[in-house]
Structures are given as structure tokens and as C-alpha cells.
Design an enzyme around this catalytic site. Structure first.
Site, short mmCIF file in Angstrom:
data_model
loop_
_atom_site.label_atom_id
_atom_site.label_comp_id
_atom_site.label_asym_id
_atom_site.label_seq_id
_atom_site.Cartn_x
_atom_site.Cartn_y
_atom_site.Cartn_z
N HIS A 1 36.94 -33.16 -2.08
CA HIS A 1 35.51 -33.06 -2.43
C HIS A 1 35.25 -31.67 -3.02
O HIS A 1 35.86 -30.69 -2.60
CB HIS A 1 34.65 -33.29 -1.19
CG HIS A 1 33.19 -33.41 -1.54
ND1 HIS A 1 32.40 -32.30 -1.71
CD2 HIS A 1 32.42 -34.48 -1.79
CE1 HIS A 1 31.18 -32.71 -2.07
NE2 HIS A 1 31.17 -34.03 -2.11
N GLU B 1 32.78 -37.08 -9.38
CA GLU B 1 31.56 -36.39 -8.97
C GLU B 1 31.45 -35.08 -9.75
O GLU B 1 32.08 -34.08 -9.37
CB GLU B 1 31.61 -36.09 -7.47
CG GLU B 1 31.76 -37.33 -6.61
CD GLU B 1 31.32 -37.08 -5.17
OE1 GLU B 1 30.26 -37.61 -4.80
OE2 GLU B 1 32.00 -36.35 -4.44
P1 13P Z 1 24.49 -35.89 -3.13
O1 13P Z 1 24.27 -37.36 -3.36
O2 13P Z 1 23.65 -35.36 -2.01
O3 13P Z 1 24.34 -35.09 -4.41
O4 13P Z 1 26.00 -35.70 -2.65
C1 13P Z 1 26.99 -36.46 -3.26
C2 13P Z 1 28.30 -36.18 -2.66
O5 13P Z 1 28.74 -35.04 -2.59
C3 13P Z 1 29.09 -37.32 -2.14
O6 13P Z 1 30.35 -36.92 -1.75
#
Ligand code: 13P
Length: 257
Positions: free
Chosen positions: A97, A169
Site C-alpha cells: 500500500h 491506487e
Molecule cells: P481512501 O478511499 O480513503 O482514499 O483510501 C483508499 C485506500 O487507500 C485503500 O487502500
């Protein structure tokens, strides 16, 4: 939209055990009414894994851990090993992450070791990748994503990769200060990632679930999930609150009605 989608949440460092149990009880109930085309998962803190795993043992909710070391055991204070997580019986392991990369200097080579460790213990690695703002502004997002994917999945065989999931992400879209990405940007990034996975794994690469995450919320989730190569959503804040997560799930459920 795919005929099976993965919808889940990373609790990060938010819920206590008590809060997590209350949330999971509600989600257990809700999961009975949600289409079987929707695979549900939650990723609690380590301290909550055992009771939450027990609470969900008869439900269809998959449980994951937020991080682990790659070694079986050893002098690594503060770390948790794959053996320890296997004993609990988790299904998934979230790896790489952006907050782990940013605050704890995790890199792709370490994530790759963790992917191998996770696979050898029967977990589904959920490998998180994404470019940061500087990389995006320098127009090197695709190069960054391709490199992250290749290094994180180094020496993962075609057979093993059938267990892997990838979450895209973009770092600049995550969290309180994140800016939600345009759906067209997400579509382009996912198409690129799909193409990379197919180059690496052929037809098998076409089937690897590609999830999107970063400021997914009630306003934008529907746009994202309708993108061809988005096979699921990895949600933070908008899923921590059960009312908003319920609304998201109900509306997704309608898509399969
Ligand atoms: P948010 O949806 O709060 O931006 O976080 C996403 C995330 O980091 C999922 O791993």
C-alpha cells in the site's frame, strides 16, 4: 463491467476491536442480501484479525491482513510472519500500500518477497501499485506502473498468478488530501495495466482482478466500476462508515439484479 466484482475496504489504522466487531456484524447481515457476483472483503488491523475471522467464518466475507514480513520467523521486532497469519486463517494479504511505501520505505523488491511468501502460505496477495504526483506530472506514470508490476510479480509463475489481485491506487488520489481521479484517466491506466499483465502472462493475465482505489466515494464509485478493466473497488473512508458502504453495496447489487 465484469460479471464478478471485488468490493472491499482497508481499515488502515482506524477501528478498534470493539468498533470493528460492530461493523463486521452489520456487514455479515448485509452480505446475505448482496449478489453473489460481488465478492466482499475487509482488511482489519492485526489486533482484530482473530475475532473478526471467527465472526465471519460462516459468512462469505473474505478477510485480509494489511501487511506481513516475508520470513517465516526471526528477530524482526514488531513484525508478523506468514505462519502467524496462516494460523489465523486469513484469505488475503494486502501488500505494498502507498502508505507503507511512503512512511515505512517499502519497495518493490520487498513486496515481491512478500508476494512469494503469501502465495506459499495460500493467501491471495492484493498487490497495490500507483504513481505519485511528481511521477504523474513528469508523464512517467506508465513507466512507473509497468516497473512496479514487473518487480512486484518477479518470478511469480503463470499458475501462481491466478491467485494474485492487483489494486491500482494513484498515490495522489488516496486519503484526506487525495484528489479523485477522472474516470477517463482510470480507464486508460487500467487498460495499460491489463495490457502489461497480458504481456507478462498471456491469457491468464487477462483474468487477474484489477481493482481501483483512491477517494472512491458515493459520487464516483459507479463511474469507476463501469470501466471495462476495473474488476473491483478498494475503498477507504467511504466504506469505514457502514451507512455509506451500505449505499454503495445496494447500488452495486442493483447492477446484478
Ligand atoms: P481512501 O478511499 O480513503 O482514499 O483510501 C483508499 C485506500 O487507500 C485503500 O487502500
Amino acid at each position: 463491467m465484469s460479471n464478478k466484482i471485488w468490493i472491499g475496504t482497508n481499515w488502515k489504522m482506524t477501528k478498534t476491536l470493539k468498533e470493528g466487531l460492530a461493523y463486521t456484524e452489520e456487514l455479515n447481515e448485509l452480505s446475505k442480501k448482496v449478489s453473489s457476483n460481488i465478492e466482499l472483503f475487509i482488511i482489519p488491523s492485526h489486533t482484530a484479525l482473530i475475532p473478526i475471522h471467527e465472526l465471519t467464518s460462516k459468512s462469505r466475507i473474505h478477510i485480509g491482513a494489511q501487511n506481513m514480513h516475508w520470513e517465516e520467523e526471526g528477530a524482526y521486532t514488531g513484525e508478523v510472519s506468514p505462519r502467524m497469519l496462516e494460523e489465523i486463517g486469513i484469505d488475503m494479504i494486502e501488500l505494498g500500500h502507498s502508505e507503507r511505501r511512503q512512511y515505512y520505505n517499502e519497495n518493490d523488491r520487498e513486496i515481491n518477497k512478500k508476494v512469494h511468501a503469501g502465495l506459499s502460505h495460500g493467501f491471495t496477495p492484493l498487490v497495490c501499485i500507483g504513481e505519485n504526483l511528481e511521477q504523474k506530472n513528469n508523464n512517467i506514470s506508465k513507466e512507473v506502473l509497468a516497473a512496479q508490476l514487473k518487480v512486484c510479480l518477479k518470478d511469480v509463475t503463470k499458475e501462481e498468478v491466478t491467485k494474485v489481485m492487483v489494486a491500482y491506487e494513484p498515490v495522489w488520489a488516496i486519503g484526506e488530501n487525495g484528489i479523485p481521479a477522472d474516470a477517463t484517466y482510470v480507464a486508460e491506466a487500467h487498460a495499460f495495466l491489463r495490457q502489461q499483465l497480458v504481456e507478462l502472462y498471456g491469457e491468464t493475465g487477462a483474468k487477474i482482478p484489477l481493482l481501483f482505489g483512491g477517494s472512491v466515494n458515493l459520487e464516483n464509485f459507479m463511474e469507476y466500476i463501469k470501466i471495462e478493466d476495473v474488476n473491483g473497488l478498494f475503498i477507504g473512508r467511504a466504506a469505514w462508515n457502514m451507512d455509506s458502504f451500505k449505499q454503495i453495496l445496494h447500488r452495486l447489487d442493483d447492477l446484478f439484479a
